[in-house]
Design an enzyme around this catalytic site. Structure first.
Site, PDB file in Angstrom:
ATOM      1  N   ASP A  72     -25.500  -3.487   6.500  1.00  0.00           N
ATOM      2  CA  ASP A  72     -25.383  -4.748   7.139  1.00  0.00           C
ATOM      3  C   ASP A  72     -26.289  -4.841   8.487  1.00  0.00           C
ATOM      4  O   ASP A  72     -26.745  -3.996   8.975  1.00  0.00           O
ATOM      5  CB  ASP A  72     -23.896  -4.896   7.816  1.00  0.00           C
ATOM      6  CG  ASP A  72     -23.711  -6.565   8.225  1.00  0.00           C
ATOM      7  OD1 ASP A  72     -24.565  -7.263   7.765  1.00  0.00           O
ATOM      8  OD2 ASP A  72     -22.534  -6.929   8.554  1.00  0.00           O
ATOM      9  N   ASN A 108     -22.369 -13.490  -1.491  1.00  0.00           N
ATOM     10  CA  ASN A 108     -23.932 -13.649  -1.110  1.00  0.00           C
ATOM     11  C   ASN A 108     -24.546 -14.690  -1.829  1.00  0.00           C
ATOM     12  O   ASN A 108     -25.456 -15.462  -1.543  1.00  0.00           O
ATOM     13  CB  ASN A 108     -24.864 -12.461  -1.258  1.00  0.00           C
ATOM     14  CG  ASN A 108     -24.433 -11.345  -0.096  1.00  0.00           C
ATOM     15  OD1 ASN A 108     -24.824  -9.977  -0.066  1.00  0.00           O
ATOM     16  ND2 ASN A 108     -23.935 -11.838   1.219  1.00  0.00           N
TER      17      ASN A 108
HETATM   18  C1  FPP Z   1     -26.801  -7.567   4.821  1.00  0.00           C
HETATM   19  O1  FPP Z   1     -27.509  -7.808   6.059  1.00  0.00           O
HETATM   20  C2  FPP Z   1     -27.621  -7.370   3.683  1.00  0.00           C
HETATM   21  C3  FPP Z   1     -27.816  -7.772   2.456  1.00  0.00           C
HETATM   22  C4  FPP Z   1     -26.982  -8.852   2.137  1.00  0.00           C
HETATM   23  C5  FPP Z   1     -28.776  -7.193   1.373  1.00  0.00           C
HETATM   24  C6  FPP Z   1     -28.862  -5.700   1.479  1.00  0.00           C
HETATM   25  C7  FPP Z   1     -30.230  -5.771   0.914  1.00  0.00           C
HETATM   26  C8  FPP Z   1     -31.165  -4.524   1.288  1.00  0.00           C
HETATM   27  C9  FPP Z   1     -30.980  -3.621   2.257  1.00  0.00           C
HETATM   28  C10 FPP Z   1     -32.533  -4.591   0.661  1.00  0.00           C
HETATM   29  C11 FPP Z   1     -32.786  -4.618  -0.607  1.00  0.00           C
HETATM   30  C12 FPP Z   1     -31.875  -3.630  -1.585  1.00  0.00           C
HETATM   31  C13 FPP Z   1     -32.351  -3.261  -2.778  1.00  0.00           C
HETATM   32  C14 FPP Z   1     -31.630  -2.348  -3.558  1.00  0.00           C
HETATM   33  C15 FPP Z   1     -33.610  -3.782  -3.305  1.00  0.00           C
HETATM   34  P1  FPP Z   1     -27.259  -9.404   6.477  1.00  0.00           P
HETATM   35  O2  FPP Z   1     -28.218 -10.340   5.770  1.00  0.00           O
HETATM   36  O3  FPP Z   1     -25.945 -10.010   6.063  1.00  0.00           O
HETATM   37  O4  FPP Z   1     -27.471  -9.352   7.870  1.00  0.00           O
HETATM   38  P2  FPP Z   1     -26.791 -10.172   8.973  1.00  0.00           P
HETATM   39  O5  FPP Z   1     -25.426  -9.844   8.993  1.00  0.00           O
HETATM   40  O6  FPP Z   1     -27.647  -9.768  10.259  1.00  0.00           O
HETATM   41  O7  FPP Z   1     -27.145 -11.472   9.006  1.00  0.00           O
END
Ligand code: FPP
Length: 246
Positions: A21, A69
């Site tokens: 996250d 998501n």
């Molecule tokens: C959460 O951060 C992360 C995600 C929803 C996506 C996770 C994806 C990756 C680490 C990269 C892609 C992975 C692969 C396997 C290709 P957030 O967007 O919720 O961050 P925030 O809470 O700060 O908004």
């Protein structure tokens, strides 16, 4: 002594689950688009997978895309799916070099067909690797998974293939998407949020939880080692008393 050297490799968690996250906040801090945070998140993931392989953690499961998501802005969903395809394409070779078997759990049929194809190919190509199983939770949520398991069990009872009396925790687990994977012993969440967010609710029943304020794009293998060292200091009682354990 380095963090790596402080890890007791005889007391490693067999399975570590991670909620990656903070990509969006990391990007915002830098005045960049959210997708830039996800791109950097891939670098963090690569380092963590290599770190897990380096010390010998056999199972790693990461929350890459939740059912919830799908409610994000369309442009971010498209960017994440494209990143997924590009990452799998690029990283499969590195996974093979590291002996990592790729696996995926979730409502995968919801993913774009290009993603499904890329994922299936990588899963096939890495199927014989034995050092570590990396599971991507994609279009995944625990409530979806548990509901699906309940439906399948009901269908099997209805079809006369299963007796209701035979339903116990072990059987229920075998209907989950993680049937072939041991339950996580350690769950790490980055970015300072203290939530499980519909992630492996059944499987995390006895997991030790580790929260860090570090945003995912800044997380590296040393942070994984720090989490494992913290885990190794804990007493896991499984409902018993300290005296019983000793
Ligand atoms: C959460 O951060 C992360 C995600 C929803 C996506 C996770 C994806 C990756 C680490 C990269 C892609 C992975 C692969 C396997 C290709 P957030 O967007 O919720 O961050 P925030 O809470 O700060 O908004």
């Amino acid at each position: 002594m380095s963090l790596r050297d402080q890890v007791d490799i005889n007391k490693l968690p067999k399975h570590i689950a991670i909620i990656m996250d903070g990509n969006g906040r990391w990007a915002k801090e830098k005045g960049k688009l959210r997708v830039f945070g996800h791109q950097q998140g891939v670098l963090a993931l690569r380092d963590v997978v290599e770190g897990a392989v380096e010390i010998g953690v056999p199972y790693l499961t990461v929350y890459a895309f939740s059912t919830e998501n799908w409610n994000r802005p369309k442009v971010e969903i498209i960017a994440l799916m494209e990143l997924l395809v590009a990452t799998i394409n690029k990283e499969t070779k590195i996974l093979i070099e590291n002996g990592v078997r790729l696996n995926a759990i979730g409502d995968l049929k919801q993913l774009p067909s290009k993603c499904i194809k890329q994922l299936e190919e990588a899963i096939k190509k890495t199927a014989n690797n034995t050092r570590c199983t990396l599971t991507l939770a994609l279009s995944y949520s625990s409530r979806w998974e548990i509901t699906e398991a309940a439906k399948k069990i009901a269908a099997d009872v209805k079809a006369g293939q299963l007796n209701m009396e035979d339903i116990d925790e072990k059987l229920f687990s075998s209907y989950l998407t993680t049937a072939d994977i041991p339950d996580p012993e350690l769950m790490i969440r980055t970015s300072g949020e203290y939530r499980i967010s519909n992630y492996l609710l059944w499987q995390l029943a006895y997991a030790e939880l580790y929260f860090t304020s570090k945003l995912w794009p800044n997380f590296r293998r040393e942070d994984l080692f720090a989490a494992i060292i913290d885990y190794q200091k804990r007493e896991r009682r499984f409902g018993m008393t300290s005296e019983q354990l000793n």
